[in-house]
Write an enzyme that holds these catalytic residues in place. Structure first.
Site, PDB file in Angstrom:
ATOM      1  N   LYS A 111      52.851  32.674  53.008  1.00 56.27           N
ATOM      2  CA  LYS A 111      52.367  33.576  53.545  1.00 56.27           C
ATOM      3  C   LYS A 111      53.112  33.702  55.056  1.00 56.27           C
ATOM      4  O   LYS A 111      53.712  34.449  55.572  1.00 56.27           O
ATOM      5  CB  LYS A 111      51.178  34.084  53.453  1.00 56.27           C
ATOM      6  CG  LYS A 111      50.507  34.142  52.115  1.00 56.27           C
ATOM      7  CD  LYS A 111      50.097  35.654  51.813  1.00 56.27           C
ATOM      8  CE  LYS A 111      50.258  36.216  50.393  1.00 56.27           C
ATOM      9  NZ  LYS A 111      49.138  35.908  49.633  1.00 56.27           N
ATOM     10  N   LYS A 194      56.123  34.501  40.789  1.00 56.65           N
ATOM     11  CA  LYS A 194      54.906  34.751  40.217  1.00 56.65           C
ATOM     12  C   LYS A 194      54.687  36.535  40.281  1.00 56.65           C
ATOM     13  O   LYS A 194      55.158  37.244  41.413  1.00 56.65           O
ATOM     14  CB  LYS A 194      53.710  34.102  41.210  1.00 56.65           C
ATOM     15  CG  LYS A 194      52.238  34.302  40.481  1.00 56.65           C
ATOM     16  CD  LYS A 194      51.246  34.006  41.536  1.00 56.65           C
ATOM     17  CE  LYS A 194      51.295  34.773  42.567  1.00 56.65           C
ATOM     18  NZ  LYS A 194      49.808  34.915  43.558  1.00 56.65           N
ATOM     19  N   LYS A 197      50.628  41.171  43.929  1.00 62.41           N
ATOM     20  CA  LYS A 197      50.525  42.606  44.304  1.00 62.41           C
ATOM     21  C   LYS A 197      51.643  43.214  44.935  1.00 62.41           C
ATOM     22  O   LYS A 197      51.023  44.157  45.497  1.00 62.41           O
ATOM     23  CB  LYS A 197      49.058  42.492  44.837  1.00 62.41           C
ATOM     24  CG  LYS A 197      48.024  41.998  44.133  1.00 62.41           C
ATOM     25  CD  LYS A 197      46.497  41.984  44.746  1.00 62.41           C
ATOM     26  CE  LYS A 197      45.343  41.212  44.142  1.00 62.41           C
ATOM     27  NZ  LYS A 197      45.010  40.100  44.658  1.00 62.41           N
TER      28      LYS A 197
HETATM   29  P1  TYM Z   1      43.848  36.889  44.033  1.00 64.46           P
HETATM   30  O1  TYM Z   1      43.248  38.177  44.543  1.00 64.46           O
HETATM   31  O2  TYM Z   1      45.290  36.112  44.718  1.00 64.46           O
HETATM   32  O3  TYM Z   1      44.049  36.778  42.527  1.00 64.46           O
HETATM   33  C1  TYM Z   1      42.903  36.909  41.814  1.00 64.46           C
HETATM   34  C2  TYM Z   1      43.039  35.998  40.448  1.00 64.46           C
HETATM   35  O4  TYM Z   1      44.130  36.483  39.680  1.00 64.46           O
HETATM   36  C3  TYM Z   1      44.760  35.209  39.612  1.00 64.46           C
HETATM   37  N1  TYM Z   1      46.279  35.733  39.517  1.00 64.46           N
HETATM   38  C4  TYM Z   1      47.021  35.362  38.357  1.00 64.46           C
HETATM   39  N2  TYM Z   1      46.962  34.782  37.119  1.00 64.46           N
HETATM   40  C5  TYM Z   1      47.964  34.715  36.456  1.00 64.46           C
HETATM   41  N3  TYM Z   1      49.292  35.138  36.867  1.00 64.46           N
HETATM   42  C6  TYM Z   1      49.358  35.696  37.857  1.00 64.46           C
HETATM   43  N4  TYM Z   1      50.645  36.163  38.371  1.00 64.46           N
HETATM   44  C7  TYM Z   1      48.518  35.891  38.710  1.00 64.46           C
HETATM   45  N5  TYM Z   1      48.392  36.373  39.964  1.00 64.46           N
HETATM   46  C8  TYM Z   1      47.022  36.316  40.350  1.00 64.46           C
HETATM   47  C9  TYM Z   1      44.677  34.250  40.585  1.00 64.46           C
HETATM   48  O5  TYM Z   1      44.912  32.997  40.368  1.00 64.46           O
HETATM   49  C10 TYM Z   1      43.216  34.658  40.978  1.00 64.46           C
HETATM   50  O6  TYM Z   1      42.388  33.823  40.032  1.00 64.46           O
HETATM   51  N6  TYM Z   1      41.429  33.413  46.917  1.00 64.46           N
HETATM   52  C11 TYM Z   1      41.261  34.058  45.568  1.00 64.46           C
HETATM   53  C12 TYM Z   1      40.172  35.027  45.833  1.00 64.46           C
HETATM   54  C13 TYM Z   1      38.981  34.217  46.018  1.00 64.46           C
HETATM   55  C14 TYM Z   1      38.514  33.142  45.171  1.00 64.46           C
HETATM   56  C15 TYM Z   1      37.238  32.656  45.831  1.00 64.46           C
HETATM   57  C16 TYM Z   1      38.533  32.798  43.763  1.00 64.46           C
HETATM   58  C17 TYM Z   1      38.284  34.063  47.120  1.00 64.46           C
HETATM   59  N7  TYM Z   1      37.191  33.177  47.032  1.00 64.46           N
HETATM   60  C18 TYM Z   1      36.429  31.803  45.298  1.00 64.46           C
HETATM   61  C19 TYM Z   1      37.917  31.813  43.208  1.00 64.46           C
HETATM   62  C20 TYM Z   1      36.891  31.350  43.792  1.00 64.46           C
HETATM   63  C21 TYM Z   1      42.612  35.049  45.700  1.00 64.46           C
HETATM   64  O7  TYM Z   1      43.344  35.565  46.487  1.00 64.46           O
HETATM   65  O8  TYM Z   1      43.070  35.607  44.491  1.00 64.46           O
END
Ligand code: TYM
Length: 328
Positions: A111, A194, A197
Site C-alpha cells: 500500500k 489477488k 476491492k
Molecule cells: P480484508 O477486509 O482485506 O479482507 C477480509 C477477509 O477476506 C479475505 N480475502 C480473501 N480471501 C481469498 N481470496 C481473496 N482474493 C481475498 N481477498 C480478501 C482476507 O484474507 C480477510 O480474511 N485486516 C483485515 C481485517 C481485520 C481482521 C482483524 C481480520 C481487522 N482486524 C482481526 C482478522 C482478525 C482485512 O483488511 O481484511
C-alpha cells in the site's frame, strides 16, 4: 468453547474473494465455538475514504454477514468502533511491536509503495497493532482469514509471546486458519494478482448484477494450453477458475479435470459462471431482504453490548498486568 474471531474492513465493495476466503467460512465457524465477527471500520480509515462510503460499506458488510447465515443468537456481530476497548488496548500494545517488524509487513509495503511518503498515515503503519488488539481482546484462539492476512496474525502471535514473557500468562495465543481451497482468489483479468476491492474488471463484486458476474467470468484471462488442468504456475487463470468452482461446489480438482476432459474453455467458463450464479443469486436476494428488514442496526447494537463485556474485561486484565494504577 474456543473463541473464534475475524473481521472485514469496509474499504470498498466486497468481492467474491472476500466471500470465499472469509464470509462463507464464518457461517460454518459460528457452530464450532464462540464466534466474534466484526466490521473493522477503524481499519478502513487507514486509507482515504469518503465518510458516506465508510458508513454505507459498514452496514453493507453486516447485511452480507446476516445474508450468509450468520445468526446473531450464535455469533457476536458488531462494529469495531462501537467497542472502544479495541482502541485503548491498541495504545498499550503498540509498545510491544517494533518499527522494524511493522515495516516488513507485505500489506504495508504494497500500500505505501503506491503513495508519497508524506501522505502515508501513521495508522497504515500501525495497522497490525490494532489488528492484534482486535484478536487478543476476545481471547481468540482461531482466526479464519484469507492467506493475505496470515502475516498479520503471525505478528499478533509474536506479540502475545513477547507480552506473556514479560507479564505472565495474560494473553491467549491465536492461530490463523485458512481454507484448504479458496484462501487466495486471484483477479480474473490478471490471475497473478489477488482479487482485491479495487479492480473493477478483475473483481467480481457481491453487488454486481448476476449478468455482470457471468460476463466477467466469460471474459476471464486463460491460456493457450487448451485443457482444464490445475497448475497455478503454468495455468494461473484456469487454476483460479477451478479454485472458485471447487470452493463453491466441494468438487475436487481431479473431479473437475475429469468432468472437462476434452472440452473447451468456453464450456468450462460457462460451468464456473453457473456455479457462481447458483450461489450468488439466492445470496444477493437474501441480502436485499435483510437490508429492507432494517435488522442491521439492532444486530450491531446488541453485538457491541455483548462484545464490550469481554473486551472490557481483557482490557482491564492487561491494564492491571502492565501496572496501570487502580484497575479492577
Ligand atoms: P480484508 O477486509 O482485506 O479482507 C477480509 C477477509 O477476506 C479475505 N480475502 C480473501 N480471501 C481469498 N481470496 C481473496 N482474493 C481475498 N481477498 C480478501 C482476507 O484474507 C480477510 O480474511 N485486516 C483485515 C481485517 C481485520 C481482521 C482483524 C481480520 C481487522 N482486524 C482481526 C482478522 C482478525 C482485512 O483488511 O481484511
Amino acid at each position: 468453547m474456543d473463541h473464534i474471531l475475524s473481521g472485514i474492513k469496509p474499504t470498498g465493495q466486497l468481492t467474491l474473494g472476500n466471500y470465499i476466503g472469509a464470509i462463507k467460512n464464518f457461517a460454518r465457524v459460528q457452530n464450532e465455538g464462540e464466534a466474534f465477527l466484526f466490521i473493522a471500520d477503524l481499519h478502513a480509515l487507514t486509507l482515504p475514504i469518503e465518510p458516506a462510503d465508510l458508513n454505507k460499506n459498514s452496514r453493507d458488510i453486516a447485511a452480507y454477514y446476516l445474508a450468509a447465515g450468520l445468526d446473531p443468537k450464535k455469533a457476536t456481530i458488531f462494529l469495531q468502533s462501537d467497542v472502544p476497548a479495541h482502541s485503548e488496548l491498541a495504545i498499550i500494545l503498540q509498545n510491544y511491536l517494533y518499527m522494524g517488524e511493522l515495516s516488513r509487513m507485505t500489506q504495508f509495503k504494497d500500500k505505501s509503495s503506491k503513495m508519497k511518503e508524506e501522505a502515508i498515515g501513521l495508522g497504515l503503519f500501525a495497522y497490525p497493532v490494532l489488528m492484534a488488539a482486535d484478536i487478543v481482546i476476545y481471547d481468540s484462539k482461531r482466526i479464519p482469514v484469507g492467506e493475505d492476512q496470515t502475516q498479520h496474525v503471525e505478528l499478533a502471535r509474536d506479540l502475545v509471546k513477547r507480552f506473556n514473557n514479560r507479564y505472565g500468562d495474560v494473553l491467549v495465543m491465536p492461530k490463523a486458519e485458512v481454507a484448504k481451497v479458496g484462501k487466495r482468489i486471484m483477479s480474473l483479468s490478471d490471475p497473478t494478482k489477488k482479487m482485491s476491492k479495487s479492480d473493477p474488471k478483475g473483481d467480481i463484486y457481491l453487488s454486481d448484477d448476476i449478468n455482470v458476474m457471468r460476463k466477467k467470468i466469460m471474459s476471464a484471462v486463460t491460456d493457450m494450453e487448451a485443457h482444464v488442468h490445475y497448475d497455478p504456475e503454468k495455468q494461473p487463470g484456469i487454476s483460479n477458475l477451478m479454485t472458485i468452482m471447487s470452493a463453491l461446489t466441494d468438487k475436487s480438482f481431479e473431479d473437475i479435470e475429469k468432468e472437462f476432459e476434452g472440452k473447451g474453455y468456453g464450456d468450462f467458463k460457462r460451468a464456473v459462471a453457473d456455479c457462481v450464479v447458483a450461489e450468488m443469486e439466492p445470496y444477493k436476494a437474501h441480502y436485499e431482504e435483510i437490508v429492507k428488514s432494517g435488522l442491521v442496526d439492532k444486530v450491531l447494537e446488541d453485538g457491541a453490548a455483548k462484545a464490550s463485556v469481554i473486551a472490557n474485561a481483557t482490557l482491564a486484565r492487561v491494564q492491571k498486568a502492565v501496572g496501570l494504577y487502580n484497575k479492577k
